[in-house]
Design a protein around this motif. Structure first.
Motif, mmCIF file in Angstrom:
data_model
loop_
_atom_site.group_PDB
_atom_site.id
_atom_site.type_symbol
_atom_site.label_atom_id
_atom_site.label_comp_id
_atom_site.label_asym_id
_atom_site.label_seq_id
_atom_site.Cartn_x
_atom_site.Cartn_y
_atom_site.Cartn_z
ATOM 1 N N VAL A 45 0.844 -1.200 0.000
ATOM 2 C CA VAL A 45 0.000 0.000 0.000
ATOM 3 C C VAL A 45 0.879 1.250 0.000
ATOM 4 N N HIS A 46 1.899 1.248 0.844
ATOM 5 C CA HIS A 46 2.804 2.399 0.920
ATOM 6 C C HIS A 46 3.491 2.654 -0.414
ATOM 7 N N ARG A 47 3.898 1.583 -1.077
ATOM 8 C CA ARG A 47 4.587 1.707 -2.362
ATOM 9 C C ARG A 47 3.698 2.411 -3.392
ATOM 10 N N GLN A 48 2.390 2.136 -3.340
ATOM 11 C CA GLN A 48 1.491 2.743 -4.326
ATOM 12 C C GLN A 48 0.986 4.122 -3.923
ATOM 13 N N THR A 49 0.805 4.356 -2.619
ATOM 14 C CA THR A 49 0.216 5.627 -2.178
ATOM 15 C C THR A 49 1.249 6.631 -1.693
ATOM 16 N N GLY A 50 2.409 6.139 -1.262
ATOM 17 C CA GLY A 50 3.407 7.017 -0.671
ATOM 18 C C GLY A 50 3.086 7.392 0.766
ATOM 19 N N GLU A 51 1.985 6.856 1.289
ATOM 20 C CA GLU A 51 1.551 7.151 2.660
ATOM 21 C C GLU A 51 1.714 5.906 3.533
ATOM 22 N N ARG A 52 2.051 6.148 4.808
ATOM 23 C CA ARG A 52 2.140 5.048 5.773
ATOM 24 C C ARG A 52 0.733 4.498 6.004
ATOM 25 N N SER A 53 0.604 3.202 6.002
ATOM 26 C CA SER A 53 -0.697 2.554 6.170
ATOM 27 C C SER A 53 -0.835 1.965 7.567
ATOM 28 N N ARG A 54 -2.030 2.105 8.142
ATOM 29 C CA ARG A 54 -2.353 1.467 9.418
ATOM 30 C C ARG A 54 -3.330 0.313 9.173
ATOM 31 N N LEU A 55 -3.367 -0.159 7.962
ATOM 32 C CA LEU A 55 -4.266 -1.224 7.550
ATOM 33 C C LEU A 55 -4.204 -2.408 8.518
ATOM 34 N N MET A 56 -5.365 -2.980 8.802
ATOM 35 C CA MET A 56 -5.448 -4.167 9.654
ATOM 36 C C MET A 56 -5.855 -5.341 8.766
ATOM 37 N N LEU A 57 -5.102 -6.418 8.862
ATOM 38 C CA LEU A 57 -5.404 -7.635 8.116
ATOM 39 C C LEU A 57 -5.908 -8.685 9.087
ATOM 40 N N ASP A 58 -6.981 -9.361 8.703
ATOM 41 C CA ASP A 58 -7.480 -10.487 9.486
ATOM 42 C C ASP A 58 -7.594 -11.684 8.549
#
Length: 166
Positions: A83-96
């Motif tokens: 996600v970071h590679r595509q958006t340039g933003e740090r992600s707080r994404l949660m994966l379950d």
């Protein structure tokens, strides 16, 4: 609401479209991983609070969670990097995966309440085993709900919660 309050609310409110974009990028990345590994599973996306949540459900025949969630944590970090590679933003994404985090959340709430009761009774602080940031947050919240306080000590990956008497 005053103009200043509206401005503050706008600054602190999560950007829903950005979180949805994170979820879509993460879902595409995970679909690719599952395809490469020839693993069947469906992917659900959601936004909870200020983070995107992506769940791999209906996974059959493989353990994508691992011992103590280690594989899940690794997949989450890889997905956040994608996600970071595509958006340039740090992600707080949660994966379950397969409902593991929800089951773990319930276990940790119960643990936090039990340890808080033990500490209230004994008056002695109690240290728990090392946990991930996700796990520590749930325990801290459960301890606070029981009317006590807790702190995290140690260095990653051996960081742990200490429950303190009132």
């Amino acid at each position: 609401m005053s103009e200043a309050q509206q401005e503050t609310a706008t600054k602190t409110a999560p950007d829903l479209s950005a979180l949805e974009q994170e979820g879509e990028i993460a879902a595409d990345y995970l679909e690719g991983l599952l395809d490469i590994a020839d693993i069947d599973g469906d992917i659900d996306m959601d936004v909870e609070g200020d983070r995107a949540v992506v769940s791999v459900v209906d996974v059959k025949g493989v353990d994508l969670v691992g011992a103590n969630g280690e594989v899940l944590e690794a997949l989450q970090e890889l997905t956040r990097l994608a996600v970071h590679r595509q958006t340039g933003e740090r992600s707080r994404l949660m994966l379950d995966i397969a409902g593991y985090r929800e089951r773990r959340r319930t276990e940790l709430k119960e643990l936090g309440a039990k340890v808080a009761a033990d500490v209230k009774r004994s008056g002695e602080p109690k240290a728990l085993r090392p946990m991930t940031p996700f796990e520590r947050k749930i325990v801290h919240d459960a301890v606070a709900a029981a009317g006590l306080r807790s702190e995290s000590e140690g260095e990653e990956p051996r960081r742990f919660v200490v429950v303190l008497p009132a």
